[in-house]
Design an enzyme around this catalytic site. Sequence first.
Site, PDB file in Angstrom:
ATOM      1  N   HIS A 148      52.242  64.755  -2.568  1.00  0.00           N
ATOM      2  CA  HIS A 148      52.880  65.284  -2.066  1.00  0.00           C
ATOM      3  C   HIS A 148      54.334  66.103  -1.729  1.00  0.00           C
ATOM      4  O   HIS A 148      55.138  66.125  -1.471  1.00  0.00           O
ATOM      5  CB  HIS A 148      53.038  64.815  -0.629  1.00  0.00           C
ATOM      6  CG  HIS A 148      53.289  65.046   0.466  1.00  0.00           C
ATOM      7  ND1 HIS A 148      53.996  65.628   0.863  1.00  0.00           N
ATOM      8  CD2 HIS A 148      51.898  64.927   1.925  1.00  0.00           C
ATOM      9  CE1 HIS A 148      53.859  66.372   2.745  1.00  0.00           C
ATOM     10  NE2 HIS A 148      52.527  66.310   2.886  1.00  0.00           N
TER      11      HIS A 148
ATOM     12  N   HIS B 182      47.096  59.631   5.887  1.00  0.00           N
ATOM     13  CA  HIS B 182      46.888  59.377   4.272  1.00  0.00           C
ATOM     14  C   HIS B 182      47.346  57.422   3.874  1.00  0.00           C
ATOM     15  O   HIS B 182      48.271  57.527   2.817  1.00  0.00           O
ATOM     16  CB  HIS B 182      49.037  59.927   3.954  1.00  0.00           C
ATOM     17  CG  HIS B 182      48.972  61.404   3.665  1.00  0.00           C
ATOM     18  ND1 HIS B 182      47.942  62.307   3.738  1.00  0.00           N
ATOM     19  CD2 HIS B 182      50.291  61.598   4.280  1.00  0.00           C
ATOM     20  CE1 HIS B 182      48.486  63.557   3.879  1.00  0.00           C
ATOM     21  NE2 HIS B 182      50.114  63.563   4.532  1.00  0.00           N
TER      22      HIS B 182
ATOM     23  N   GLU C 172      49.130  70.351  -1.855  1.00  0.00           N
ATOM     24  CA  GLU C 172      47.721  68.641  -1.902  1.00  0.00           C
ATOM     25  C   GLU C 172      46.803  69.392  -1.795  1.00  0.00           C
ATOM     26  O   GLU C 172      45.883  69.806  -1.345  1.00  0.00           O
ATOM     27  CB  GLU C 172      48.290  68.649  -0.235  1.00  0.00           C
ATOM     28  CG  GLU C 172      50.108  68.416   0.116  1.00  0.00           C
ATOM     29  CD  GLU C 172      49.814  67.636   1.446  1.00  0.00           C
ATOM     30  OE1 GLU C 172      48.644  67.176   1.763  1.00  0.00           O
ATOM     31  OE2 GLU C 172      50.327  68.517   1.895  1.00  0.00           O
TER      32      GLU C 172
END
Length: 353
Positions: free
Chosen positions: A182, A108, A317
């Site tokens: 997210h 991420h 996502e």
Amino acid sequence: MIFIEVIKEYFGEFEGETVWQWTLINDHGMRMSVLNYGAIVTSLETKDKFGDFANISLGFTNLDDYLAHSPYFGATLGPVAGRISKGQFSLDGKQFQLTQNEGANHRHGGKLNFSKKLWDVSVEKALEQIVMTFEYRWADGENGYPGNIDAKMTYTLNNKNEWLIDYEAQADQPTIYNPSNHIYFNLNGEVGSTVLQQQLWVNSDAFLPIDEASLPIGEIRSVEGTIFDLRAGREIAEVTQSDDQQVKLVGDGLDHAFILKHENGRPDAVLFDPKSGRRLEMETACDSVLVYTANSLAGTFEIDGKVVPKYAGITMETQGLVDAINHDGFGDIVLRPEKPFTSRTAFRFTVES
């Protein structure tokens, strides 16, 4: 009558700076609350088939919980969402090493990724919509990424009950870029409940199988004849109860990227809750959507005094394929100075009686 409105409130302090929360309200009473910290959506309130409003996303009511826990509730991920194997990649003949924040892998964007940054925010109210603009400069070398990246996003809440996310970025040297959001949806709007009885439809013929570290194995696999075939829709419980090895691998659920077909006139994915009648349609310019069914959330923290159970929410996502930089045939996530990045994802909220 309700008119488009913006409310700005103090939310906390982060590294000596003020964290603000903006609440955007459209003409139909739909509300979206957003922070400058992480561009986090803290709540998203829509009405059900009875006309009652409830928050259909997972989020905290105070900054301390966001700082203490890292489920990425409502947060922007990047510069690259998802995992990069060993945090390594090659670009234009050069090798790069990113920070490793999940075992040996990069996840991420690294430990201090977009979700942990204070963004510059401006808000513009128009007749039919409210537009929030977020800007942040990611410095050359931060978390190992080459190049200064000028990241920009807009969140638009309009009177069509749509939340539009527009991503933009420019870099001064070649780098990689693949952001996402997210947010965890739970359309029944009940704190402490699960999404198991909700129905998911994804317009996808193929998905990315993964290994024990949740990294793609390099294969693009057909959904045909598998539990991953969501083209006709499935109750989420049917997926989580499957004996499919890929479902078992991630704790009995989904944590997989689906390659989208992008057929004109059809959404890329739909989530529906029979109990409340709430329906969410997603459309995106991205190659894939990573669907995660909150398999590892079980009971480690609370929202409004209620323990967050396993399967408390589901993510959509939208992004380029996970670890694309390390796999042939996975698409291009390279950001070059001569070609700025742009992408749009739309979430549309309706009700079925």
